[in-house]
Design a protein around this motif. Structure first.
Motif, PDB file in Angstrom:
ATOM      1  N   GLY A 299       0.823  -1.191   0.000  1.00  0.00           N
ATOM      2  CA  GLY A 299       0.000   0.000   0.000  1.00  0.00           C
ATOM      3  C   GLY A 299       0.864   1.251   0.000  1.00  0.00           C
ATOM      4  N   HIS A 300       0.292   2.365  -0.418  1.00  0.00           N
ATOM      5  CA  HIS A 300       1.070   3.595  -0.500  1.00  0.00           C
ATOM      6  C   HIS A 300       1.482   4.112   0.864  1.00  0.00           C
ATOM      7  CE1 HIS A 300      -2.983   5.232   0.187  1.00  0.00           C
ATOM      8  NE2 HIS A 300      -2.360   6.230   0.768  1.00  0.00           N
TER       9      HIS A 300
ATOM     10  N   ALA B 164      -0.023  15.102  -0.032  1.00  0.00           N
ATOM     11  CA  ALA B 164      -0.055  15.604  -1.409  1.00  0.00           C
ATOM     12  C   ALA B 164       0.884  14.803  -2.302  1.00  0.00           C
ATOM     13  CB  ALA B 164       0.326  17.087  -1.429  1.00  0.00           C
ATOM     14  N   VAL B 165       2.056  14.475  -1.787  1.00  0.00           N
ATOM     15  CA  VAL B 165       3.025  13.688  -2.550  1.00  0.00           C
ATOM     16  C   VAL B 165       2.479  12.290  -2.824  1.00  0.00           C
ATOM     17  CG1 VAL B 165       5.248  12.498  -2.315  1.00  0.00           C
ATOM     18  CG2 VAL B 165       5.097  14.959  -1.894  1.00  0.00           C
ATOM     19  N   GLN B 166       1.865  11.671  -1.834  1.00  0.00           N
ATOM     20  CA  GLN B 166       1.307  10.335  -2.030  1.00  0.00           C
ATOM     21  C   GLN B 166       0.150  10.361  -3.021  1.00  0.00           C
ATOM     22  OE1 GLN B 166       0.499   9.476   2.096  1.00  0.00           O
ATOM     23  NE2 GLN B 166       2.367   8.267   2.334  1.00  0.00           N
ATOM     24  N   ALA B 167      -0.670  11.413  -2.971  1.00  0.00           N
ATOM     25  CA  ALA B 167      -1.767  11.539  -3.923  1.00  0.00           C
ATOM     26  C   ALA B 167      -1.222  11.708  -5.336  1.00  0.00           C
ATOM     27  CB  ALA B 167      -2.642  12.732  -3.557  1.00  0.00           C
ATOM     28  N   GLU B 168      -0.170  12.491  -5.480  1.00  0.00           N
ATOM     29  CA  GLU B 168       0.426  12.667  -6.802  1.00  0.00           C
ATOM     30  C   GLU B 168       0.960  11.347  -7.344  1.00  0.00           C
ATOM     31  OE1 GLU B 168       3.596  15.589  -9.123  1.00  0.00           O
ATOM     32  OE2 GLU B 168       3.571  15.558  -6.929  1.00  0.00           O
ATOM     33  N   ALA B 169       1.594  10.552  -6.494  1.00  0.00           N
ATOM     34  CA  ALA B 169       2.121   9.260  -6.932  1.00  0.00           C
ATOM     35  C   ALA B 169       1.001   8.360  -7.440  1.00  0.00           C
ATOM     36  CB  ALA B 169       2.877   8.590  -5.785  1.00  0.00           C
ATOM     37  N   ARG B 170      -0.108   8.294  -6.695  1.00  0.00           N
ATOM     38  CA  ARG B 170      -1.226   7.446  -7.118  1.00  0.00           C
ATOM     39  C   ARG B 170      -1.780   7.889  -8.468  1.00  0.00           C
ATOM     40  NH1 ARG B 170      -2.566   7.988  -1.568  1.00  0.00           N
ATOM     41  NH2 ARG B 170      -4.045   9.651  -2.054  1.00  0.00           N
TER      42      ARG B 170
ATOM     43  N   GLY C 195      11.496  10.669   8.022  1.00  0.00           N
ATOM     44  CA  GLY C 195      10.333   9.949   8.509  1.00  0.00           C
ATOM     45  C   GLY C 195       9.103  10.046   7.623  1.00  0.00           C
ATOM     46  N   ARG C 196       9.210  10.715   6.500  1.00  0.00           N
ATOM     47  CA  ARG C 196       8.070  10.863   5.588  1.00  0.00           C
ATOM     48  C   ARG C 196       8.406  10.247   4.226  1.00  0.00           C
ATOM     49  NH1 ARG C 196       4.797  14.279   8.357  1.00  0.00           N
ATOM     50  NH2 ARG C 196       5.785  15.879   9.647  1.00  0.00           N
ATOM     51  N   ALA C 197       7.361   9.934   3.481  1.00  0.00           N
ATOM     52  CA  ALA C 197       7.534   9.351   2.151  1.00  0.00           C
ATOM     53  C   ALA C 197       7.809  10.453   1.137  1.00  0.00           C
ATOM     54  CB  ALA C 197       6.279   8.579   1.753  1.00  0.00           C
ATOM     55  N   ALA C 198       8.933  10.333   0.423  1.00  0.00           N
ATOM     56  CA  ALA C 198       9.299  11.264  -0.645  1.00  0.00           C
ATOM     57  C   ALA C 198       9.161  10.555  -1.981  1.00  0.00           C
ATOM     58  CB  ALA C 198      10.724  11.775  -0.448  1.00  0.00           C
ATOM     59  N   LEU C 199       8.892  11.323  -3.006  1.00  0.00           N
ATOM     60  CA  LEU C 199       8.575  10.780  -4.329  1.00  0.00           C
ATOM     61  C   LEU C 199       9.718  11.044  -5.299  1.00  0.00           C
ATOM     62  CD1 LEU C 199       6.536   9.608  -6.395  1.00  0.00           C
ATOM     63  CD2 LEU C 199       5.549  11.912  -6.565  1.00  0.00           C
ATOM     64  N   VAL C 200      10.162   9.991  -5.986  1.00  0.00           N
ATOM     65  CA  VAL C 200      11.173  10.105  -7.031  1.00  0.00           C
ATOM     66  C   VAL C 200      10.489   9.935  -8.378  1.00  0.00           C
ATOM     67  CG1 VAL C 200      13.374   9.260  -7.930  1.00  0.00           C
ATOM     68  CG2 VAL C 200      12.891   9.109  -5.473  1.00  0.00           C
TER      69      VAL C 200
ATOM     70  N   ALA D  56      -4.249  17.035  -9.094  1.00  0.00           N
ATOM     71  CA  ALA D  56      -4.890  16.388 -10.243  1.00  0.00           C
ATOM     72  C   ALA D  56      -6.106  15.562  -9.829  1.00  0.00           C
ATOM     73  CB  ALA D  56      -3.892  15.496 -10.972  1.00  0.00           C
ATOM     74  N   SER D  57      -6.955  15.317 -10.816  1.00  0.00           N
ATOM     75  CA  SER D  57      -8.128  14.459 -10.653  1.00  0.00           C
ATOM     76  C   SER D  57      -8.186  13.503 -11.834  1.00  0.00           C
ATOM     77  CB  SER D  57      -9.405  15.301 -10.601  1.00  0.00           C
ATOM     78  OG  SER D  57     -10.550  14.475 -10.680  1.00  0.00           O
ATOM     79  N   ALA D  58      -8.496  12.242 -11.570  1.00  0.00           N
ATOM     80  CA  ALA D  58      -8.550  11.256 -12.638  1.00  0.00           C
ATOM     81  C   ALA D  58      -9.789  11.393 -13.510  1.00  0.00           C
ATOM     82  CB  ALA D  58      -8.479   9.845 -12.056  1.00  0.00           C
ATOM     83  N   SER D  59     -10.827  12.021 -12.998  1.00  0.00           N
ATOM     84  CA  SER D  59     -12.061  12.222 -13.760  1.00  0.00           C
ATOM     85  C   SER D  59     -12.685  13.527 -13.291  1.00  0.00           C
ATOM     86  CB  SER D  59     -13.030  11.052 -13.548  1.00  0.00           C
ATOM     87  OG  SER D  59     -14.222  11.245 -14.291  1.00  0.00           O
TER      88      SER D  59
END
Length: 350
Positions: free
Chosen positions: A15-16, A75-81, A109-114, A233-236
């Protein structure tokens, strides 16, 4: 070559919100790339952005978004998804203009996005050059490049049609944010009338960027080569939002180099007399820029199957959206005041 491990192998089946084992600094060390820190924002979604640059070519290969707050991490996790979902929708040419998720790493301690680094120079670089926005040809080329990309993007992500919906929670957010404003009820009445007129049109739901302005658009010559920062962003969603956001933000800074009370060079009908004068000029003025602004919106509406005469209502709704959703309270309040200035006291016909 970078030693970055594809996300599909490292985090398959997780999971994310699963723990991230590899620290960002270890990732940077092992990548054999040079790190360039672009800066850190100070808003509630504050992040540090780092470019990983090839020592051989000097070109960015990867980009890292490292959150510094809980809100920024979400916000970073949402962008990744959303980027993972978008990756499977785009044809090859478009896919290269949108970052792909490479990995998730740990930063304090936080999730960073590459992400992959997309090519090009931010459109704001040219926009801020002396004389750029006074040139009909240069500005027209900016609008043409954006119009071509957004048209292809919306066609590639099109879904079922629905009533045009420029609300999406904007009205309730305005009510909450500006509850102390004596004019807010009247503002919301005006906005409700605008939404009602816009719902007459039906347009397809598409993937929506959500913050589609020059600062997030990369360009090479006459082509848009990259679109970054997909956190909102929004998927729909409502595709008109992206069209309006680009046009409004482009108009907003036309008078940035002009002293108060002076005429803006290249725009005979524009005087730097108040905040948002460029937007008022685009909506109400005459000249080559207002015509270009309106044509961009009308062409986008026609492509989406909506009435081109809806452009003004959509622009007003877009101003209200910025007032509702921007992180900066002062910027939000100025947009609310601009909406009040530009919106008629009673519902006007299209």
């Amino acid at each position: 070559m970078t030693s970055a491990t594809p996300l599909s192998r490292t985090f398959a089946g997780r999971g994310h919100d699963a723990p991230i084992r590899r620290a960002l600094w270890h990732y940077l060390r092992d990548s054999d790339l040079r790190a360039l820190v672009l800066g850190a924002s100070k808003d509630p979604n504050a992040k540090i952005t780092i470019l990983l640059v090839s020592p051989e070519s000097g070109r960015p290969r990867l980009a890292v978004k490292a959150p510094t707050t809980a809100a920024a991490e979400r916000a970073v996790q949402a962008e990744a998804r959303l980027l993972r979902e978008l990756d499977g929708l785009l044809p090859g040419r478009l896919r290269g203009t949108v970052p792909s998720v490479v990995n998730m790493v740990e930063f304090e301690g936080r999730a960073a996005l590459v992400l992959t680094a997309v090519p090009g120079t931010p459109m704001t670089t040219a926009y801020l050059e002396w004389g750029h926005t006074r040139s009909t040809a240069r500005v027209a080329a900016d609008f043409a490049a954006v119009g071509a990309w957004i048209g292809d993007f919306q066609r590639a992500t099109t879904g079922e049609s629905a009533e045009m919906d420029m609300d999406g929670g904007v009205a309730s957010r305005l009510q909450s944010r500006f509850s102390d404003e004596p004019t807010i009820d009247a503002d919301l009445d005006k906005l409700a009338a605008i939404y009602e007129r816009l719902r007459i049109d039906r347009v397809p739901r598409t993937f929506v960027h959500g913050d589609f302005w020059c600062g997030n658009l990369l360009r090479d010559r006459d082509r848009l080569t990259g679109v970054v920062d997909w956190e909102a962003a929004s998927a729909s969603g409502e595709p008109v939002r992206d069209l309006v956001r680009f046009a409004l933000m482009y108009a907003l800074y036309l008078d940035r180099r002009t002293r108060a009370g002076r005429r803006v060079a290249g725009h005979q009908g524009l005087v730097a007399d108040s905040w948002g004068a460029g937007v008022a000029y685009a909506l109400n003025g005459s000249g080559w820029f207002p015509e270009l602004f309106r044509r961009f919106l009308r062409d986008g509406f026609v492509r989406l199957g909506a009435s081109p005469e809806s452009w003004r209502d959509a622009a007003l709704a877009g101003i209200a959206e910025v007032a509702a959703l921007t992180d900066d309270d002062a910027f939000a309040r100025r947009h609310l005041q601009l909406f009040e200035h530009l919106c008629p006291n009673r519902g006007a016909p299209r």
